[in-house]
Design a protein around this motif. Structure first.
Motif, mmCIF file in Angstrom:
data_model
loop_
_atom_site.group_PDB
_atom_site.id
_atom_site.type_symbol
_atom_site.label_atom_id
_atom_site.label_comp_id
_atom_site.label_asym_id
_atom_site.label_seq_id
_atom_site.Cartn_x
_atom_site.Cartn_y
_atom_site.Cartn_z
ATOM 1 N N HIS A 10 3.501 -11.604 14.839
ATOM 2 C CA HIS A 10 4.396 -10.610 14.252
ATOM 3 C C HIS A 10 3.587 -9.838 13.228
ATOM 4 O O HIS A 10 3.246 -10.349 12.161
ATOM 5 N N ILE A 11 3.261 -8.590 13.582
ATOM 6 C CA ILE A 11 2.350 -7.789 12.781
ATOM 7 C C ILE A 11 3.019 -7.289 11.505
ATOM 8 O O ILE A 11 2.453 -7.398 10.420
ATOM 9 N N THR A 12 4.230 -6.748 11.629
ATOM 10 C CA THR A 12 4.945 -6.287 10.435
ATOM 11 C C THR A 12 6.392 -5.958 10.754
ATOM 12 O O THR A 12 6.723 -5.610 11.894
ATOM 13 N N LEU A 13 7.252 -6.097 9.758
ATOM 14 C CA LEU A 13 8.568 -5.473 9.784
ATOM 15 C C LEU A 13 8.397 -4.033 9.317
ATOM 16 O O LEU A 13 7.507 -3.745 8.506
ATOM 17 N N LYS A 221 5.332 5.487 4.565
ATOM 18 C CA LYS A 221 3.895 5.338 4.781
ATOM 19 C C LYS A 221 3.619 4.437 5.977
ATOM 20 O O LYS A 221 2.787 4.755 6.847
ATOM 21 N N LEU A 222 4.331 3.324 6.034
ATOM 22 C CA LEU A 222 4.142 2.374 7.121
ATOM 23 C C LEU A 222 4.548 2.978 8.462
ATOM 24 O O LEU A 222 3.837 2.831 9.473
ATOM 25 N N LEU A 227 3.208 5.032 13.878
ATOM 26 C CA LEU A 227 3.411 6.053 14.905
ATOM 27 C C LEU A 227 2.150 6.855 15.198
ATOM 28 O O LEU A 227 1.864 7.162 16.354
ATOM 29 N N MET A 228 1.400 7.195 14.166
ATOM 30 C CA MET A 228 0.289 8.131 14.349
ATOM 31 C C MET A 228 -1.097 7.484 14.314
ATOM 32 O O MET A 228 -2.102 8.177 14.426
ATOM 33 N N LYS A 229 -1.154 6.172 14.171
ATOM 34 C CA LYS A 229 -2.464 5.505 14.179
ATOM 35 C C LYS A 229 -2.466 4.238 15.037
ATOM 36 O O LYS A 229 -3.268 4.104 15.946
ATOM 37 N N ASN A 247 -5.498 -3.403 9.013
ATOM 38 C CA ASN A 247 -5.988 -3.767 7.683
ATOM 39 C C ASN A 247 -5.186 -3.076 6.581
ATOM 40 O O ASN A 247 -4.912 -3.680 5.537
ATOM 41 N N ILE A 248 -4.794 -1.826 6.799
ATOM 42 C CA ILE A 248 -3.970 -1.115 5.814
ATOM 43 C C ILE A 248 -2.575 -1.731 5.727
ATOM 44 O O ILE A 248 -1.995 -1.850 4.638
ATOM 45 N N ILE A 249 -2.034 -2.146 6.868
ATOM 46 C CA ILE A 249 -0.685 -2.720 6.914
ATOM 47 C C ILE A 249 -0.566 -3.945 6.008
ATOM 48 O O ILE A 249 0.501 -4.196 5.429
ATOM 49 N N GLN A 250 -1.653 -4.691 5.832
ATOM 50 C CA GLN A 250 -1.586 -5.915 5.029
ATOM 51 C C GLN A 250 -1.176 -5.657 3.587
ATOM 52 O O GLN A 250 -0.696 -6.561 2.895
#
Length: 330
Positions: A10-13, A221-222, A227-229, A247-250
């Motif tokens: 599960h990468i992110t909510l 931002k998330l 969507l775009m990356k 890495n940014i999502i963390q």
């Protein structure tokens, strides 16, 4: 009948703000290993569970799996009005509360076995509603059904009005809004350190209630990043862009909260894995499982993963994405 389920990252909510009338939303990836393999046979009455490799299973796993199997089976019996009993045999398992989604996979496997043995073929979405899974994220349900890289659209606030983890939510599984095959030449390395298991139960509920709603600018931002990356990187097999996004999502949105609640070892291990050359390093759900995604330097990443836990213990698993769902055997 036998079911072999995948596990999932599960990468992110996505949205724990809810200003636009939806909450949750999730991004995840289905992976081959570790897996759960469970078989079932009809019995005269009652629910029983046996384990074929007890000595190889960690303390606490037998009790956790037995409880979840009984709970899921009881829900199915009540919902489908079955009168017979069932005997389950667990042949392969992975630790609960490790961030790999064992609860959803185990519950869906139990429901699938029981309904198929009774001549019913129900989709995973319907099985999830019966056993009470998918109340926050749809990643585990779609991983069971179809696998791949998955985005779900979260819940309408009319259906789910508060910020809660799946374990405390009665909402139906959310809709899947995107699903792609993940590049098969990208390798996934799991590092599961022997630290306190990821936040769960009442601690998980407290985390949602204390830290939500997330600031709108963080959610925006998330969402832009996904969507775009992140999504185009998967479609175009662009590992560098994918890694940069992960890495940014963390440090963005609710994932930033999940990481802050972890052992100090988690941050250290993630930094060491990035320094080893892994393109993407993240923590799955509330951890403690850390995933690295790479291509040509997988041996180097595996070596660093093992070095990173040599003083605290744990497990390293080299695996890959799974672009299909659970397997079924007679």
């Amino acid at each position: 009948m036998i079911v072999e389920t995948p596990s999932r990252l599960h990468i992110t909510l996505i949205d724990l703000n809810g200003v636009h009338g939806r909450i949750d939303g999730g991004v995840g990836l289905t992976i081959d290993d570790p897996c759960i393999q469970i078989e079932a046979e009809p019995a005269d009455n009652g629910i029983s569970t046996i384990f074929s490799n007890k000595s190889q299973m960690i303390p606490g796993l037998l009790e956790d799996y037995s409880k979840k199997i009984e709970g899921a089976a009881s829900r199915v019996i009540q919902a489908r009005k079955y009168t017979e009993g069932f005997e389950f045999k667990v042949d392969a398992a992975y630790p609960p509360h490790s961030g790999l989604g064992s609860g959803t996979q185990l519950s869906l496997a139990v429901a699938k076995l029981m309904t198929e043995l009774n001549g019913e073929s129900l989709p995973a979405h319907e099985l999830a509603k019966i056993v009470g899974r998918g109340g926050t994220s749809g990643i585990g349900v779609e991983s069971f059904e179809n696998g791949g890289f998955i985005i779900d659209g979260g819940h309408n606030s009319h259906d789910k009005s508060s910020f809660l983890p799946s374990s405390a939510s009665s909402a139906s599984p959310p809709p899947i809004i995107a699903r792609y095959n993940f590049p098969e030449d990208w390798k996934v390395v799991l590092t599961i350190p022997d630290v306190e298991k990821g936040v769960s139960g009442s601690k998980e509920i407290d985390a949602f209630q204390k830290h939500c709603p997330i600031k709108l600018e963080e959610v925006e931002k998330l969402s832009h990043l996904i969507l775009m990356k992140l999504m185009p990187a998967v479609v175009e097999s662009d590992l560098d862009s994918f890694g940069s996004a992960i890495n940014i999502i963390q440090n963005t949105g609710f994932k930033k909260i999940e990481n802050k609640l972890q052992s100090v070892h988690i941050k250290r291990i993630m930094e060491e894995l990035r320094n080893s050359g892994a393109a993407a390093v993240g923590m799955s759900s509330f951890g403690p499982t850390i995933y690295s995604v790479t291509d040509t330097n997988v041996k180097t990443v595996v070596k660093e993963a093992k070095n990173s836990i040599k003083d605290i213990g744990g497990q390293v698993i080299q695996t890959q994405a799974r672009n299909h769902g659970a397997k079924f055997f007679d």
